[in-house]
Design an enzyme around this catalytic site. Structure first.
Site, PDB file in Angstrom:
ATOM      1  N   SER A 120       0.736  -1.193   0.099  1.00 38.45           N
ATOM      2  CA  SER A 120      -0.058  -0.043   0.056  1.00 38.45           C
ATOM      3  C   SER A 120       0.939   1.155  -0.084  1.00 38.45           C
ATOM      4  CB  SER A 120      -0.828  -0.102   1.282  1.00 38.45           C
ATOM      5  OG  SER A 120      -1.885   0.981   1.165  1.00 38.45           O
ATOM      6  N   ASP A 174     -10.067  -5.024  -3.293  1.00 41.12           N
ATOM      7  CA  ASP A 174      -9.651  -4.034  -2.302  1.00 41.12           C
ATOM      8  C   ASP A 174     -10.422  -2.624  -2.305  1.00 41.12           C
ATOM      9  OD1 ASP A 174      -7.901  -2.394  -1.233  1.00 41.12           O
ATOM     10  OD2 ASP A 174      -6.179  -3.077  -2.227  1.00 41.12           O
ATOM     11  N   HIS A 219      -8.034  -5.601   0.967  1.00 37.39           N
ATOM     12  CA  HIS A 219      -6.706  -5.049   1.048  1.00 37.39           C
ATOM     13  C   HIS A 219      -5.766  -5.540   2.082  1.00 37.39           C
ATOM     14  CE1 HIS A 219      -4.112  -1.358   0.450  1.00 37.39           C
ATOM     15  NE2 HIS A 219      -4.261  -0.996   1.896  1.00 37.39           N
TER      16      HIS A 219
END
EC number: 3.1.2.-
Length: 238
Positions: A120, A174, A219
């Protein structure tokens, strides 16, 4: 040389010949990826693992409240509209990450035996490093992330950036860094930056981006992604 970033370190069980540096995501710490590093550790007996901790800073996305973050984030729905990116914060973090890399070089590990990666927000820093660094790294890992500063990054690119191998993984479900940002980022690297996209089923190539999608993954990571990453690392650090 001393480094400003606090970090976890897992020493190799045999002679140290390579290093993996992995940056966590927003609000996390190096401890968040320690289980994954330990999972991979036994397959890479000569690799040192370094898991840095981001500094605690005010984050606009968190209403200005302080949290561990590599740079300020203002929104998540416009990640490919980079003109509002925290460029100063990103560049400061790049310097800190480069200190970690330089410390490994000073200890005798060549640049082409060092892999930089992240998840991320940490992945965005790793991608930015890849595009702008003068170092010829063994590879870059980009998980559930995006290309930052895309409005000017082509002008910032180093001449050998596109020669660095990339593993890019992203989950299709996600809800934080939308899958489409991952797709657009890989397309951007191919179309604007000259990267080569590997054909489906190809484990590794130098140069080349291996892009893997994980159906249903949110995620986070998943066992298949870790297995794919392991196979890629085996080749990158061969």
């Amino acid at each position: 040389m001393p480094t400003s970033l606090k970090h976890l370190k897992i020493s190799p069980k045999e002679a140290h010949t390579a290093t993996v540096i992995f940056l966590h995501g927003l609000g996390d710490s190096g401890h968040g990826w320690l289980p994954v590093a330990k999972m991979l550790w036994s397959s890479f007996p000569n690799v040192k693992w370094i898991l840095p901790h981001a500094p605690t800073i005010p984050v606009s996305l968190n209403h200005g409240m302080a949290m561990p973050s590599w740079f300020d984030i203002r929104h998540l729905d416009k990640l490919d509209n980079s003109e509002n990116d925290d460029e100063q914060g990103m560049l400061e973090t790049l310097k800190s990450v480069d200190e970690l890399i330089q410390a490994e070089v000073d200890s005798g590990i060549p640049e082409n035996r060092i892999v930089l990666g992240g998840f991320s927000q940490g992945g965005a820093i790793s991608v930015l490093n890849m595009l702008t660094t003068k170092r010829k790294l063994a590879g870059v890992v980009a998980l559930s992330t995006w290309v930052p500063l895309n409005h000017k990054i082509v002008q910032m690119m180093s001449e050998h950036a596109k020669d660095i191998p990339v593993f890019w993984g992203h989950g299709t479900n996600d809800p934080v860094v939308d899958y489409r940002f991952g797709q657009r980022s890989v397309d951007f690297l191919v179309q604007k930056c000259g990267y080569k996209l590997l054909s489906q089923g190809t484990t590794f190539a130098r140069p080349g981006i291996r892009f893997e999608s994980y159906p249903g993954m949110p995620h986070s990571s998943c066992p298949q992604e870790i297995e794919d990453l392991k196979s890629w690392l085996m080749e990158a650090l061969k």
